[in-house]
Motif scaffolding. Structure first.
Motif, mmCIF file in Angstrom:
data_model
loop_
_atom_site.group_PDB
_atom_site.id
_atom_site.type_symbol
_atom_site.label_atom_id
_atom_site.label_comp_id
_atom_site.label_asym_id
_atom_site.label_seq_id
_atom_site.Cartn_x
_atom_site.Cartn_y
_atom_site.Cartn_z
ATOM 1 N N VAL A 95 11.934 118.839 -18.350
ATOM 2 C CA VAL A 95 13.175 118.143 -18.704
ATOM 3 C C VAL A 95 13.998 117.869 -17.450
ATOM 4 N N PHE A 96 14.077 118.849 -16.551
ATOM 5 C CA PHE A 96 14.816 118.637 -15.305
ATOM 6 C C PHE A 96 14.163 117.541 -14.462
ATOM 7 N N ALA A 97 12.847 117.469 -14.499
ATOM 8 C CA ALA A 97 12.148 116.424 -13.756
ATOM 9 C C ALA A 97 12.520 115.041 -14.294
ATOM 10 N N LEU A 98 12.563 114.913 -15.615
ATOM 11 C CA LEU A 98 12.954 113.636 -16.216
ATOM 12 C C LEU A 98 14.409 113.306 -15.920
ATOM 13 N N LEU A 99 15.262 114.316 -15.954
ATOM 14 C CA LEU A 99 16.665 114.090 -15.631
ATOM 15 C C LEU A 99 16.829 113.631 -14.182
ATOM 16 N N PHE A 100 16.021 114.188 -13.296
ATOM 17 C CA PHE A 100 16.074 113.760 -11.896
ATOM 18 C C PHE A 100 15.671 112.292 -11.776
ATOM 19 N N ASN A 101 14.604 111.895 -12.468
ATOM 20 C CA ASN A 101 14.169 110.505 -12.422
ATOM 21 C C ASN A 101 15.251 109.574 -12.979
ATOM 22 N N ALA A 102 15.875 109.988 -14.093
ATOM 23 C CA ALA A 102 16.949 109.190 -14.676
ATOM 24 C C ALA A 102 18.149 109.109 -13.732
ATOM 25 N N ILE A 132 23.108 97.623 -17.473
ATOM 26 C CA ILE A 132 22.316 98.726 -18.013
ATOM 27 C C ILE A 132 22.220 98.632 -19.530
ATOM 28 N N LEU A 133 23.326 98.319 -20.186
ATOM 29 C CA LEU A 133 23.318 98.233 -21.645
ATOM 30 C C LEU A 133 22.431 97.095 -22.132
ATOM 31 N N ALA A 192 24.138 107.109 -18.803
ATOM 32 C CA ALA A 192 25.317 107.909 -18.472
ATOM 33 C C ALA A 192 25.503 108.012 -16.955
ATOM 34 N N PHE A 193 24.423 108.286 -16.225
ATOM 35 C CA PHE A 193 24.513 108.390 -14.769
ATOM 36 C C PHE A 193 25.016 107.073 -14.160
ATOM 37 N N ALA A 194 24.452 105.957 -14.618
ATOM 38 C CA ALA A 194 24.843 104.660 -14.081
ATOM 39 C C ALA A 194 26.284 104.319 -14.444
ATOM 40 N N SER A 195 26.662 104.593 -15.687
ATOM 41 C CA SER A 195 28.004 104.242 -16.157
ATOM 42 C C SER A 195 29.078 105.030 -15.415
ATOM 43 N N VAL A 196 28.912 106.338 -15.356
ATOM 44 C CA VAL A 196 29.927 107.183 -14.714
ATOM 45 C C VAL A 196 30.049 106.856 -13.226
ATOM 46 N N SER A 197 28.922 106.744 -12.541
ATOM 47 C CA SER A 197 28.964 106.489 -11.097
ATOM 48 C C SER A 197 29.558 105.119 -10.788
ATOM 49 N N SER A 198 29.191 104.093 -11.560
ATOM 50 C CA SER A 198 29.684 102.737 -11.280
ATOM 51 C C SER A 198 31.164 102.599 -11.601
ATOM 52 N N VAL A 199 31.635 103.258 -12.665
ATOM 53 C CA VAL A 199 33.062 103.203 -12.986
ATOM 54 C C VAL A 199 33.872 103.937 -11.917
ATOM 55 N N LEU A 200 33.393 105.109 -11.486
ATOM 56 C CA LEU A 200 34.110 105.874 -10.464
ATOM 57 C C LEU A 200 34.174 105.130 -9.140
ATOM 58 N N LEU A 201 33.124 104.359 -8.828
ATOM 59 C CA LEU A 201 33.064 103.647 -7.550
ATOM 60 C C LEU A 201 33.513 102.190 -7.669
ATOM 61 N N GLY A 202 34.051 101.828 -8.821
ATOM 62 C CA GLY A 202 34.631 100.498 -8.981
ATOM 63 C C GLY A 202 33.645 99.368 -9.128
ATOM 64 N N ALA A 203 32.411 99.669 -9.553
ATOM 65 C CA ALA A 203 31.402 98.621 -9.704
ATOM 66 C C ALA A 203 31.247 98.183 -11.159
ATOM 67 N N ALA A 204 32.076 98.708 -12.054
ATOM 68 C CA ALA A 204 31.977 98.345 -13.465
ATOM 69 C C ALA A 204 33.317 98.587 -14.140
ATOM 70 N N SER A 263 32.822 96.870 -25.158
ATOM 71 C CA SER A 263 31.614 97.307 -24.441
ATOM 72 C C SER A 263 31.213 98.715 -24.853
ATOM 73 N N LEU A 264 32.212 99.581 -25.041
ATOM 74 C CA LEU A 264 31.916 100.943 -25.473
ATOM 75 C C LEU A 264 31.280 100.964 -26.863
ATOM 76 N N LEU A 265 31.836 100.164 -27.785
ATOM 77 C CA LEU A 265 31.282 100.121 -29.145
ATOM 78 C C LEU A 265 29.887 99.507 -29.139
ATOM 79 N N GLY A 266 29.730 98.399 -28.420
ATOM 80 C CA GLY A 266 28.421 97.759 -28.342
ATOM 81 C C GLY A 266 27.396 98.656 -27.690
ATOM 82 N N GLY A 267 27.808 99.332 -26.622
ATOM 83 C CA GLY A 267 26.898 100.255 -25.956
ATOM 84 C C GLY A 267 26.485 101.403 -26.852
ATOM 85 N N ALA A 268 27.426 101.882 -27.645
ATOM 86 C CA ALA A 268 27.108 102.971 -28.580
ATOM 87 C C ALA A 268 26.046 102.533 -29.583
#
Length: 302
Positions: free
Chosen positions: A7-14, A93-94, A254-266, A272-277
């Motif tokens: 599981v950790f290996a898959l999380l690393f790849n993600a 990503i979505l 989740a990794f892409a969303s959090v990192s891009s929002v924090l760094l101003g790329a999204a 978008s939140l409802l559609g993504g859900a």
């Protein structure tokens, strides 16, 4: 007691794929277009594979169907890498993760797997989510297609080709794994080169730049990271049920969303939140364990 390492290996790849948008943009700012970057990185990875597995070329020659896999995975990877470089990362990503919905239609046409009522329900759920994500703020069906950017089209096309790659892998599950991997990486390199050349003729892609320390170093490090990420995927996916693998890999969003929002790329808005859900619910639903024989593990982005 089951080991948590798969599981950790898959999380690393993600995690790796969820953050690839940043080095691609870093190289783009340094003058290297994502198509050229894709070609350069996979050329490095292929060189390493040939050094350690020179017999792969014979396996490729003995399995001509691998060229289809090379083309589909190449188009998938090129579209995704280009899209996350120029578009809103979360939106890309979505739209890309509409892949499970495309897979239902492709499995019907390619594998003859007629969709069940449950599969059709997942399909409708996913497309409802997509419409929420891409629907223009000022509304109107007539404005819908005009509001789609190049990044949006690339993300949708990349997700479709990702699904086609998965279906192709299921058809070729008896082909040696290293031959499949080599053909996928080779397809990424060749498709990126072809797209860069064609795009250059139409003024969409600049010429290959002179080497500089920024993009060269980034490309080398990212190529090495992607190679380790692919190994982690092979390790984890081979030890877990396909349904578990698919759910864990959704953490990439989740990794892409959090990192891009924090760094101003999204940017995130309510629609978008409802559609993504809805899209993620459809993807997770498609991975829910069923009392059928599990198919071979699905592909990554290559």
């Amino acid at each position: 007691m089951h080991s948590p390492l798969p599981v950790f290996a898959l999380l690393f790849n993600a995690f790796v794929w969820g953050l690839t948008w940043w080095p691609f943009r870093h190289m783009f700012d340094a003058g290297l277009h994502p198509l050229w970057a894709t070609a350069v990185m996979y050329a490095m990875v292929l060189t390493g594979l040939l050094l350690f597995r020179p017999g792969i070329l014979r396996q490729i020659r003995d399995n001509p169907g691998l060229w289809v896999l090379a083309l589909s995975s190449g188009l998938n990877n090129v579209a995704f890498n280009w899209a996350i470089t120029i578009g809103d990362v979360v939106r890309v990503i979505l739209l890309f993760y509409l892949m499970p919905a495309w897979a239902i239609l492709l499995a019907w046409k390619v594998l003859g797997e007629r969709p069940t009522p449950t599969a059709i329900a997942r399909l409708l759920l996913a497309f409802c989510g997509v419409f929420l994500v891409i629907w223009p703020k000022d509304g109107g069906l007539a404005r819908l297609f005009a509001a789609l950017s190049l990044a949006d089209w690339l993300a949708l096309f990349g997700g479709f080709m990702f699904a086609f790659t998965n279906v192709t892998l299921r058809r070729m599950h008896r082909t040696p794994g290293q031959a499949r991997m080599f053909s996928m990486f080779g397809g990424c390199m060749l498709t990126a080169l072809a797209a860069a050349f064609v795009g250059g003729q139409f003024g969409l892609v600049p010429q290959f730049p002179a080497p500089n320390a920024t993009w060269v170093t980034t490309a080398v490090l990212l190529a090495m990271t992607l190679a380790v990420g692919n190994w982690a995927l092979q390790y984890g996916a081979s030890r877990l049920a396909a349904s578990v693998t698919a759910v864990v890999m959704l953490s990439e969003v989740a990794f892409a969303s959090v990192s891009s929002v924090l760094l101003g790329a999204a940017q995130l808005d309510t629609r978008s939140l409802l559609g993504g859900a809805l899209i993620l619910m459809a993807a997770a639903w498609s991975a829910w364990p069923r009392k059928v024989k599990a198919p071979p593990a699905s592909a990554s982005h290559s």
